[in-house]
Enzyme design. Structure first.
Site, PDB file in Angstrom:
ATOM      1  N   SER A   1       0.849  -1.186   0.000  1.00 21.49           N
ATOM      2  CA  SER A   1       0.000   0.000   0.000  1.00 21.49           C
ATOM      3  C   SER A   1       0.884   1.234   0.000  1.00 21.49           C
ATOM      4  CB  SER A   1      -0.887   0.010   1.244  1.00 21.49           C
ATOM      5  OG  SER A   1      -1.543   1.254   1.412  1.00 21.49           O
TER       6      SER A   1
ATOM      7  N   TYR B   1      -0.978  -1.017  10.440  1.00 24.89           N
ATOM      8  CA  TYR B   1      -1.239  -1.258   9.027  1.00 24.89           C
ATOM      9  C   TYR B   1      -0.084  -0.760   8.161  1.00 24.89           C
ATOM     10  CZ  TYR B   1      -3.494  -1.299   4.469  1.00 24.89           C
ATOM     11  OH  TYR B   1      -3.774  -1.545   3.155  1.00 24.89           O
TER      12      TYR B   1
END
Length: 257
Positions: free
Chosen positions: A138, A148
């Site tokens: 990401s 994350y």
């Protein structure tokens, strides 16, 4: 026949990979947690593209689920030529507001599963002198922001490091780093998206098309979209402390509900 195994294959970027590869004539192994969705996806892709589609129900937040996929990847009688480690999820809330078990599950899926599945796939690919692994990370990998972002930063570093070790083997590795993509990701995490500008969104199909082009060009990192390429370039120039402040400000602007 060329075979691709895709984790998180029934929705979002994983499903877009499945459609794109099926259209190119790949045989598919689809991996996800929901057997019903897997079977419906397999029937649709097999019927539309005339390919063989195998389904494997596995929860990659568990040792049993990871082991089942490892076994399939290590099967020399049914070699996998392309592994797409796409499965992943987000947790709603700031650090310490998310239960520790949920954070550990995230690390299991984003880190341990990718490590183990890549380890299972590479020996056969190296022996055959061909193959590829795409690890979906990401843009958050470049923006300090909780578990994350940290897990996705690991994916990028791991992928590029392993690729160096594979030099001359004919096996490719690439980290795919999309920005905001229209999938089920935010809905599943209970995150609101109303405050995210329309121009920020990419389609899953565009992400996959750019990823496949970058993989064919031998790139180790794919960042779809010019805007997100600029974000990553800027992130690499700014000090990490400054990045942390910008990331926190963005989190307040694009609040969850």
């Amino acid at each position: 026949m060329t075979t691709a195994l895709i984790t998180g294959a029934t929705a979002g970027i994983g499903a877009a990979f499945a459609r794109r590869l099926a259209r190119s004539g790949y045989q598919l192994v689809l991996v996800a947690r929901d057997t019903g969705r897997l079977e419906r996806a397999a029937a649709d892709l097999g019927g539309r593209f005339g390919i063989e589609v195998e389904v494997l129900t596995a929860d990659l937040a568990t040792d049993e689920g990871i082991a089942a996929v490892e076994t399939r990847l290590a099967d020399s009688d049914r070699p996998v030529d392309l592994l797409v480690n796409n499965a992943g999820f987000g947790n709603k809330g700031a650090f310490l507001t998310v239960p520790l078990k949920d954070e550990l599950d995230m690390l299991k899926v984003h880190v341990e599963a990718i490590l183990r599945l890549t380890t299972a796939a590479l020996p056969g690919m190296r022996e055959r002198g061909r193959g590829a692994v795409v690890n979906v990370a990401s843009v958050a990998a470049f923006l300090p922001r909780g578990t994350y972002g940290a897990s996705k930063a690991w994916v990028v570093s791991f992928t590029q490091g392993v690729l160096r070790d594979l030099g001359g083997t004919g096996v490719r590795m690439m980290a795919l780093c999309p920005g905001f993509t229209r999938t089920e990701f935010h809905e599943r995490a209970g995150m609101g998206t109303g405050n995210i500008p329309a121009w920020s969104w990419l389609s899953a199909e565009r992400v996959v098309e750019e990823a496949m082009r970058d993989l064919a060009r031998g790139r180790s990192l794919s960042v779809p979209g010019k805007r997100y390429k600029a974000v990553v370039a800027l992130a690499r120039l700014l000090p990490s402390g400054r990045l942390g402040g910008l990331s926190s400000k963005a989190a307040r602007s694009y609040r969850t509900n």
